[in-house]
Design a protein around this motif. Sequence first.
Motif, mmCIF file in Angstrom:
data_model
loop_
_atom_site.group_PDB
_atom_site.id
_atom_site.type_symbol
_atom_site.label_atom_id
_atom_site.label_comp_id
_atom_site.label_asym_id
_atom_site.label_seq_id
_atom_site.Cartn_x
_atom_site.Cartn_y
_atom_site.Cartn_z
ATOM 1 N N ILE A 142 40.834 44.714 37.514
ATOM 2 C CA ILE A 142 42.055 44.120 38.063
ATOM 3 C C ILE A 142 41.724 43.228 39.254
ATOM 4 O O ILE A 142 42.242 42.111 39.372
ATOM 5 C CB ILE A 142 43.064 45.224 38.456
ATOM 6 C CG1 ILE A 142 43.563 45.937 37.201
ATOM 7 C CG2 ILE A 142 44.225 44.657 39.253
ATOM 8 C CD1 ILE A 142 44.348 47.205 37.476
ATOM 9 N N LEU A 143 40.855 43.704 40.117
ATOM 10 C CA LEU A 143 40.449 42.936 41.286
ATOM 11 C C LEU A 143 39.725 41.654 40.876
ATOM 12 O O LEU A 143 39.993 40.577 41.416
ATOM 13 C CB LEU A 143 39.558 43.792 42.191
ATOM 14 C CG LEU A 143 39.165 43.195 43.526
ATOM 15 C CD1 LEU A 143 40.396 42.976 44.382
ATOM 16 C CD2 LEU A 143 38.186 44.111 44.234
ATOM 17 N N ARG A 144 38.826 41.736 39.923
ATOM 18 C CA ARG A 144 38.089 40.562 39.453
ATOM 19 C C ARG A 144 39.021 39.527 38.829
ATOM 20 O O ARG A 144 38.870 38.329 39.063
ATOM 21 C CB ARG A 144 37.038 40.971 38.418
ATOM 22 C CG ARG A 144 35.843 41.652 39.016
ATOM 23 C CD ARG A 144 34.974 42.232 37.909
ATOM 24 N NE ARG A 144 33.868 42.974 38.437
ATOM 25 C CZ ARG A 144 32.617 42.506 38.511
ATOM 26 N NH1 ARG A 144 32.346 41.324 38.059
ATOM 27 N NH2 ARG A 144 31.666 43.246 39.031
ATOM 28 N N ILE A 145 39.983 39.977 38.042
ATOM 29 C CA ILE A 145 40.920 39.045 37.419
ATOM 30 C C ILE A 145 41.768 38.351 38.484
ATOM 31 O O ILE A 145 41.971 37.135 38.433
ATOM 32 C CB ILE A 145 41.796 39.769 36.373
ATOM 33 C CG1 ILE A 145 40.922 40.177 35.179
ATOM 34 C CG2 ILE A 145 42.962 38.899 35.929
ATOM 35 C CD1 ILE A 145 41.609 41.090 34.182
ATOM 36 N N ALA A 146 42.237 39.106 39.466
ATOM 37 C CA ALA A 146 43.050 38.522 40.535
ATOM 38 C C ALA A 146 42.250 37.489 41.337
ATOM 39 O O ALA A 146 42.738 36.381 41.608
ATOM 40 C CB ALA A 146 43.570 39.623 41.459
ATOM 41 N N VAL A 147 41.029 37.832 41.701
ATOM 42 C CA VAL A 147 40.187 36.904 42.469
ATOM 43 C C VAL A 147 39.881 35.666 41.631
ATOM 44 O O VAL A 147 39.911 34.533 42.135
ATOM 45 C CB VAL A 147 38.887 37.602 42.931
ATOM 46 C CG1 VAL A 147 37.881 36.601 43.462
ATOM 47 C CG2 VAL A 147 39.200 38.648 43.982
#
Length: 68
Positions: A11-16
């Motif tokens: 989730i963090l990677r997709i958001a970034v």
Amino acid sequence: MKANVGRFDRILRIAVGVVLLAAVVILEGNARWLGLIGQVPLLTGIFGYCPAYVLLGFSSCPLEKNPS
């Protein structure tokens, strides 16, 4: 290719990745092309696999329970 990126990490990677790719549209001049770096975290988040984690021997996936 076994998944080595956990749920929160994905989730963090997709958001970034999305934020960095948005920089291509928002920024002006040559600096905007740096936003294309956002493809890397976006794709590793989507596929759940990070080649750098393999090189480092790391995984953020939860441990699988073995039936005994």
